[in-house]
Design a protein around this motif. Sequence first.
Motif, mmCIF file in Angstrom:
data_model
loop_
_atom_site.group_PDB
_atom_site.id
_atom_site.type_symbol
_atom_site.label_atom_id
_atom_site.label_comp_id
_atom_site.label_asym_id
_atom_site.label_seq_id
_atom_site.Cartn_x
_atom_site.Cartn_y
_atom_site.Cartn_z
ATOM 1 N N UNK A 99 -10.937 -14.483 6.887
ATOM 2 C CA UNK A 99 -10.713 -13.283 7.353
ATOM 3 C C UNK A 99 -11.042 -12.535 8.210
ATOM 4 N N UNK A 100 -9.822 -12.989 9.575
ATOM 5 C CA UNK A 100 -9.693 -12.359 10.372
ATOM 6 C C UNK A 100 -8.260 -12.060 10.702
ATOM 7 N N UNK A 101 -8.300 -10.715 11.694
ATOM 8 C CA UNK A 101 -7.573 -10.339 11.870
ATOM 9 C C UNK A 101 -6.970 -10.641 12.182
ATOM 10 N N UNK A 102 -6.065 -12.407 13.630
ATOM 11 C CA UNK A 102 -5.689 -12.697 12.888
ATOM 12 C C UNK A 102 -5.058 -13.798 11.901
ATOM 13 N N UNK A 103 -5.338 -13.588 11.048
ATOM 14 C CA UNK A 103 -4.633 -14.338 10.597
ATOM 15 C C UNK A 103 -4.355 -13.844 9.231
ATOM 16 N N UNK A 104 -4.860 -12.584 8.789
ATOM 17 C CA UNK A 104 -4.232 -11.512 8.466
ATOM 18 C C UNK A 104 -3.131 -11.434 8.711
ATOM 19 N N UNK A 105 -2.870 -11.297 10.518
ATOM 20 C CA UNK A 105 -1.894 -10.846 10.511
ATOM 21 C C UNK A 105 -0.251 -11.473 10.472
ATOM 22 N N UNK A 106 -1.134 -12.522 10.771
ATOM 23 C CA UNK A 106 0.065 -14.084 10.448
ATOM 24 C C UNK A 106 0.192 -14.136 9.106
ATOM 25 N N UNK A 107 -0.510 -13.814 8.016
ATOM 26 C CA UNK A 107 0.146 -13.775 6.566
ATOM 27 C C UNK A 107 1.108 -12.391 6.850
ATOM 28 N N UNK A 108 0.626 -11.448 7.125
ATOM 29 C CA UNK A 108 1.466 -10.902 7.192
ATOM 30 C C UNK A 108 3.265 -10.824 7.500
ATOM 31 N N UNK A 148 1.240 -1.232 0.200
ATOM 32 C CA UNK A 148 0.133 0.270 -0.014
ATOM 33 C C UNK A 148 0.772 1.122 -0.156
ATOM 34 N N UNK A 149 0.570 2.159 -0.926
ATOM 35 C CA UNK A 149 1.775 3.047 -0.882
ATOM 36 C C UNK A 149 0.886 4.589 0.260
ATOM 37 N N UNK A 150 1.950 4.986 0.244
ATOM 38 C CA UNK A 150 1.065 5.908 1.363
ATOM 39 C C UNK A 150 0.829 7.202 0.381
ATOM 40 N N UNK A 151 0.953 7.271 -0.073
ATOM 41 C CA UNK A 151 1.067 9.000 -1.362
ATOM 42 C C UNK A 151 0.019 8.234 -1.597
ATOM 43 N N UNK A 152 -0.860 8.766 -1.476
ATOM 44 C CA UNK A 152 -2.873 9.340 -1.452
ATOM 45 C C UNK A 152 -3.256 9.396 -2.496
ATOM 46 N N UNK A 153 -3.715 8.130 -3.251
ATOM 47 C CA UNK A 153 -4.388 8.504 -4.438
ATOM 48 C C UNK A 153 -5.128 9.725 -4.206
ATOM 49 N N UNK A 173 -8.895 -3.042 4.784
ATOM 50 C CA UNK A 173 -8.474 -2.313 5.693
ATOM 51 C C UNK A 173 -7.185 -3.455 6.529
ATOM 52 N N UNK A 174 -7.292 -4.258 7.239
ATOM 53 C CA UNK A 174 -6.465 -4.722 7.790
ATOM 54 C C UNK A 174 -4.229 -4.585 7.754
ATOM 55 N N UNK A 175 -5.144 -5.234 6.189
ATOM 56 C CA UNK A 175 -3.324 -4.979 5.580
ATOM 57 C C UNK A 175 -2.956 -3.885 5.204
ATOM 58 N N UNK A 176 -3.728 -2.560 5.028
ATOM 59 C CA UNK A 176 -2.912 -1.259 4.640
ATOM 60 C C UNK A 176 -2.677 -0.517 6.395
#
Length: 446
Positions: free
Chosen positions: A88-97, A1-6, A178-181
């Motif tokens: 699509x849970x916070x724990x699962x997405x965090x573990x992948x990230x 995710x870029x921090x450059x705001x589209x 949203x979680x990834x961002x």
Amino acid sequence: MTTTAAPASGSIPAPGPTHGSWRGLPAAQQPDWPDPARLAAVTEELAGLPPLVFAGECDMLRERLAAVARGEAFVLQGGDCAETFAGATADSVRAKLQTLLQMAVVLTYGASVPVVKIGRVAGQFAKPRSRPAELRDGSELPAYRGDAVNGFEFTAQARTPDPGRLLRAYHCSAVTLNLCRAFATGGYADLHQVHAWNQDFVAESPSGQRYERLAGEIDRALAFMRACGADPEELHAVEFYSSHEALLLDYEQALTRTDSRTGLPYDTSAHFVWVGERTRALDGAHIEFARSVRNPVGVKVGPGAAPSDVLALIGRLNPDGEPGRLTLITRMGAARVREVLPPLIKAVIAEGIEVPWVCDPMHGNTFEDLGTHPGGIHIEFTGDNVTECVGGSHEIAAGDLHQRYETACAPRLNRSQALDLAFTVADSYRTRPALASPKPIPPPVP
Ligand code: PEP
């Protein structure tokens, strides 16, 4: 995710469906939706929902991939084989990230190369299948095609394609992204957290211990930089991009929007979409869809591809030779890669074309230096401690596979195996033979 705001660059694509030039062409691997009226209602609803990514972000990724094609960066693309709604849970997405971030650190530090981080996340809800139906104990039902299409359970009700699932796939993608961002830019991915990503893992795994030593070296380097007065903002967040296979064309089309800056169509379901090995027919609907959008796109190329096929795909998807527009993801299989990959690479180089060559090693691929750059890896992994693939420093034997075989589709590397792979790739990248000249042209393919 870029921090450059589209939004600041005015690149929020306009809502509403755009024309699909692929319609009417043969489209492989599409579900038999039993109720076309319901499908039309769902796609209309999807077309009115906000884009998941912005056009400006896709453009940024295209630039990053151009650097990969020049040999100045490396792609790390990975995530689940098939995402599930339940995952699509916070724990699962965090573990992948966390797994992706750890791999990226190993590659960046170990191979001294910038890593372009692309998750196979926030949209990988549909799968091509070898057979349209599955037979169990004498009963035949439609094959499971991913949560965006039907349910995994082997019942007639679950296996019937349901267009309502496309809406759920959109909402799960939005939640995941949203979680990834948030993880990517909200402090979690700060390089100073390099030890924290490993905390739950270090003691039990040889790759975790090796990682811990590397993290210690990074800590010392960061302390040295701080002491020198340097604390660049790049250390506090990561650029992270989403990707999935553009398989369900009704869904991808519904999320395709016109960019207000340029008037060009972008598939706003992900930053990067690819066409799979089974749907890459040159005159088929999937290639036409990929051709029609401005995102950076990929094509999977298997052992059956001839050099002329690859050149034709490049001609169709990137006729102007725009750097970073097209990535070739090779998945040849260990048994054939040495025989079938070199002629493809030579043919592309002979035409003076630069593409990122990304290796999908889930099918046993490996690198060879043929006067081009090893562009990256595309893998299927999970952040969980599953036992779906044999091998790794924390040896999993065939007899262990039953312990945690949880994938909804193909087997995935677990976190320890993903880190093992990152260390191996970083070692090979660092010690790869130097190119004889900046861009040698090998003899033409006979
Ligand atoms: C995949 O990446 O999920 C996949 C099905 O790969 P391929 O197109 O190479 O079969």
